[in-house]
Scaffold this active site. Structure first.
Site, PDB file in Angstrom:
ATOM      1  CG  ASN A  45       4.131   0.832  -6.878  1.00 20.63           C
ATOM      2  OD1 ASN A  45       4.729   0.331  -7.822  1.00 20.63           O
ATOM      3  ND2 ASN A  45       4.180   2.123  -6.617  1.00 20.63           N
ATOM      4  CD  GLU A  95       0.613   4.837  -7.175  1.00 20.76           C
ATOM      5  OE1 GLU A  95       0.182   5.671  -7.995  1.00 20.76           O
ATOM      6  OE2 GLU A  95       1.673   4.990  -6.528  1.00 20.76           O
ATOM      7  CG  ASN A  96      -8.139   2.044  -6.878  1.00 21.39           C
ATOM      8  OD1 ASN A  96      -9.013   2.894  -6.784  1.00 21.39           O
ATOM      9  ND2 ASN A  96      -8.372   0.854  -7.378  1.00 21.39           N
ATOM     10  CE1 TYR A 141      -5.288   9.535  -6.407  1.00 20.64           C
ATOM     11  CE2 TYR A 141      -4.692  11.192  -4.794  1.00 20.64           C
ATOM     12  CZ  TYR A 141      -4.922  10.830  -6.104  1.00 20.64           C
ATOM     13  OH  TYR A 141      -4.788  11.755  -7.099  1.00 20.64           O
ATOM     14  CB  CYS A 180       3.204  -1.647  -0.758  1.00 26.87           C
ATOM     15  SG  CYS A 180       3.052  -0.039   0.029  1.00 26.87           S
ATOM     16  CD  GLU A 215       7.585  -3.079  -0.046  1.00 29.39           C
ATOM     17  OE1 GLU A 215       6.647  -2.692  -0.777  1.00 29.39           O
ATOM     18  OE2 GLU A 215       8.417  -2.315   0.452  1.00 29.39           O
TER      19      GLU A 215
HETATM   20  N1  THU Z   1       5.586   1.951  -2.221  1.00 25.00           N
HETATM   21  C1  THU Z   1       5.815   0.610  -2.304  1.00 25.00           C
HETATM   22  O1  THU Z   1       5.215  -0.083  -3.144  1.00 25.00           O
HETATM   23  N2  THU Z   1       6.719   0.070  -1.470  1.00 25.00           N
HETATM   24  C2  THU Z   1       7.506   0.768  -0.607  1.00 25.00           C
HETATM   25  O2  THU Z   1       8.329   0.187   0.070  1.00 25.00           O
HETATM   26  C3  THU Z   1       7.352   2.220  -0.508  1.00 25.00           C
HETATM   27  C4  THU Z   1       6.209   2.798  -1.244  1.00 25.00           C
HETATM   28  C5  THU Z   1       4.633   2.545  -3.168  1.00 25.00           C
HETATM   29  C6  THU Z   1       3.303   2.937  -2.626  1.00 25.00           C
HETATM   30  C7  THU Z   1       2.862   3.975  -3.627  1.00 25.00           C
HETATM   31  O3  THU Z   1       2.275   3.332  -4.747  1.00 25.00           O
HETATM   32  C8  THU Z   1       4.161   4.619  -4.092  1.00 25.00           C
HETATM   33  O4  THU Z   1       5.186   3.718  -3.728  1.00 25.00           O
HETATM   34  C9  THU Z   1       4.421   5.976  -3.470  1.00 25.00           C
HETATM   35  O5  THU Z   1       4.300   5.921  -2.095  1.00 25.00           O
END
Ligand code: THU
Length: 138
Positions: A49, A51-52, A55, A60, A62
């Site tokens: 993941n 993030e920024n 938000y 993600c 995936e």
């Molecule tokens: N997140 C993922 O990258 N994949 C998932 O399957 C669930 C959630 C990330 C998004 C965000 O950066 C952090 O987890 C919290 O939600």
């Protein structure tokens, strides 16, 4: 077509997802996630993941794993492993289920893991039943 997930393959998916998780950029949620997808050639593509500070722009794990596969020429997701910490299973969010649906069959295995190993296994079809996909537009 689905992949035969032998223990060696699961180990490779786990290692790739662990490695990716270690590189996550998650300064806001403090919830690093790693994901690994297996393509039709047996290659593994991983993502974390990202993030920024704005938000909603966060990505993600995936999504990055899928984008990496596409960048590398992969056409199809044969198996997925998602790895995260905590008591509850880190199953793909709704948006990522749909992202996976673009490249994976209903029968594709989705493994949920933590650092210790695989905790649960689903199929994409079980996580996203009666889904809308590329065939709808064919
Ligand atoms: N997140 C993922 O990258 N994949 C998932 O399957 C669930 C959630 C990330 C998004 C965000 O950066 C952090 O987890 C919290 O939600």
């Amino acid at each position: 077509m689905t992949a035969a997930l032998n223990p060696q393959l699961i180990e490779r998916l786990l290692a790739a997802a662990r490695d990716a998780q270690a590189r996550a950029h998650a300064p806001y949620s403090h919830f690093p996630v790693g994901a690994a997808v297996l393509d039709e050639s047996g290659r593994i593509h991983a993502g974390c993941n990202v993030e920024n500070a704005a938000y909603p722009l966060g990505l993600c794990a995936e999504a990055l794993a899928i984008a990496t596969m596409v960048r590398e020429g992969g056409k199809s997701v044969r198996a997925v492993l998602v790895l995260g910490d905590g008591e509850k299973l880190v199953t793909p969010c709704g948006g990522c289920r749909q992202r996976l649906r673009e490249f994976a069959a209903d029968a594709a295995p989705v493994l949920i893991a933590d650092k210790k190993g695989v905790r649960a296994q689903f199929t994409l079809g079980a996580l996203l039943p009666e889904s809308f996909g590329p065939e709808n537009l064919a």
